[in-house]
Design an enzyme around this catalytic site. Structure first.
Site, PDB file in Angstrom:
ATOM      1  N   LYS A  81      32.148  55.267 -27.908  1.00 44.66           N
ATOM      2  CA  LYS A  81      32.689  53.829 -28.484  1.00 44.66           C
ATOM      3  C   LYS A  81      31.609  52.950 -28.328  1.00 44.66           C
ATOM      4  O   LYS A  81      31.323  52.495 -27.206  1.00 44.66           O
ATOM      5  CB  LYS A  81      33.936  53.781 -28.087  1.00 44.66           C
ATOM      6  CG  LYS A  81      34.222  52.176 -28.208  1.00 44.66           C
ATOM      7  CD  LYS A  81      35.590  51.708 -27.803  1.00 44.66           C
ATOM      8  CE  LYS A  81      35.844  50.406 -28.113  1.00 44.66           C
ATOM      9  NZ  LYS A  81      37.051  49.733 -27.680  1.00 44.66           N
ATOM     10  N   GLY A  96      42.429  42.385 -26.562  1.00 46.75           N
ATOM     11  CA  GLY A  96      43.372  41.529 -25.615  1.00 46.75           C
ATOM     12  C   GLY A  96      44.196  40.592 -25.803  1.00 46.75           C
ATOM     13  O   GLY A  96      45.037  40.070 -25.075  1.00 46.75           O
ATOM     14  N   GLY A 116      43.556  44.072 -30.379  1.00 50.47           N
ATOM     15  CA  GLY A 116      44.632  43.114 -31.141  1.00 50.47           C
ATOM     16  C   GLY A 116      45.979  43.647 -31.247  1.00 50.47           C
ATOM     17  O   GLY A 116      46.849  42.834 -31.198  1.00 50.47           O
ATOM     18  N   SER A 155      45.559  47.156 -23.993  1.00 52.69           N
ATOM     19  CA  SER A 155      46.358  46.093 -23.085  1.00 52.69           C
ATOM     20  C   SER A 155      47.617  45.962 -23.559  1.00 52.69           C
ATOM     21  O   SER A 155      48.710  45.761 -22.676  1.00 52.69           O
ATOM     22  CB  SER A 155      45.644  44.523 -23.296  1.00 52.69           C
ATOM     23  OG  SER A 155      44.506  44.706 -23.304  1.00 52.69           O
TER      24      SER A 155
END
Lengths: 264, 70
Positions: free
Chosen positions: A106, A167, A194, A216
């Site tokens: 990634k 986050g 998001g 998150s």
């Protein structure tokens, strides 16, 4: 037999690898490695993102992520978090390739706070260098259809536009553009960053995305394991809704019960 | 007395016996070689060569592993 065959066989493929789960989860920000392991298990994810960092020389026997989230069970997707230049990203992922022996990665090159928005100029440079070095690059990027198409043409194996800043938990703030990027793309499109709660993940899937990447939203939930379960269900529900094809939106009401046969 | 050489590991100054290999360094620190990756002067040291690569004075090594991340 209550399963629909179309959903039973509904897998997706990236860089020649086939996956059943459409939820990729991060392994950061948990309270403990035990909580990380339990949450990831509950999410049903088959791919997990990981970071590459210096070993703590003063505590070489500290428990390691691999002991709790075994690479034999999960596909590790090493990231470039913290890298601000193409050369940093290449160095980091060469180390990851040596540590893990795979080349699916990634790429994320972030700009400064407060938005940590994808730095697209640096992202293009790093993507070019990584592809040249034999990596298969899943790329975090702005929700910009032109940038997404260029990254695909360069040879990135998946396009991962942000739903909202990393986050932030703001959800998919520009669903129109995420849907547009997906419709134009020939490689998998994932919403990365998001996502705040289950409905955000479901929306991303209803837009037709191939998968969702989040961290998150689970790690910072009050009960991460339960939220991991919610995310698993949301991604499956959103995918099913997309495949089922939603009813058209209508500006006027249309009664569900027949008007014929009313008592007089 | 054996000669020692100065190297840098993960940004920290360290000395080690002259002629020591990457494998010896990892053993001295106490790291499981299967869980780390090593870069020497910005070049990857393949795991299969740890026992063959001798350290030289001034070498800068990075020893990394996977940690939680998003």
């Amino acid at each position: 037999m209550d399963g629909h065959p179309a959903t039973i066989d509904d897998t997706w493929e990236v860089a020649g690898r086939r996956f059943r789960s459409r939820l990729i989860v991060g392994t950061g920000r948990y309270k403990s490695l035990e909580e990380t392991a339990a949450s990831i298990e509950a999410s049903g994810a088959e791919i997990v993102t990981v970071a590459v960092r210096r070993v703590n020389l003063s505590d070489p026997n500290a428990p390691m992520l691999q002991d709790f989230v075994p690479p034999s069970r999960y596909t590790y997707l090493p990231n470039t978090a913290g890298c601000h230049t193409a050369s940093d990203a290449v160095r980091t992922l060469r180390l990851a390739r040596e540590a893990g022996g795979w080349n699916l990665v990634k790429l994320e090159v972030l700009g400064p706070p407060p938005f940590l928005y994808p730095d697209m100029r640096a992202t293009f440079e790093a993507a070019e260098a990584l592809i040249k070095d034999g990596f298969q690059v899943m790329v975090y990027c702005a929700d910009d259809p032109l940038a997404a198409k260029r990254l695909e043409e360069m040879g990135c194996v998946a396009i991962m536009p942000l739903g909202a800043p990393i986050g932030s938990g703001m959800g998919v703030v520009n669903p129109y553009m995420i849907g547009a990027i997906k419709r134009e793309a020939k490689v998998p499109v994932l919403v990365d960053a998001g996502i705040g709660t289950a409905s955000d993940a479901a929306l991303a899937m209803e837009l037709g995305c191939d998968a969702v990447l989040l961290n998150s939203a689970i790690a910072h939930a009050r009960d991460p394991v339960r939220m991991a379960r919610a995310m698993k269900a949301a991604v499956e529900a959103g995918r099913d809704a997309f495949l089922a094809g939603r009813m058209p939106r209508n500006y006027s009401a249309d009664p569900s019960s027949p008007m014929a046969g009313l008592i007089r | 007395m054996d000669a020692r050489i100065a190297i840098t590991v993960n940004g920290e100054a360290r000395d080690i016996a002259a002629g020591a290999t990457v494998a010896a360094l990892l053993a001295e620190i106490g790291l499981d070689t299967r869980k780390v990756a090593v870069e020497r002067n910005e070049e990857i040291v393949p795991r299969s060569t740890y026992a063959a690569v001798a350290l030289t004075p001034g070498d800068r090594l990075e020893i990394v592993h996977f940690i939680g991340g998003g």
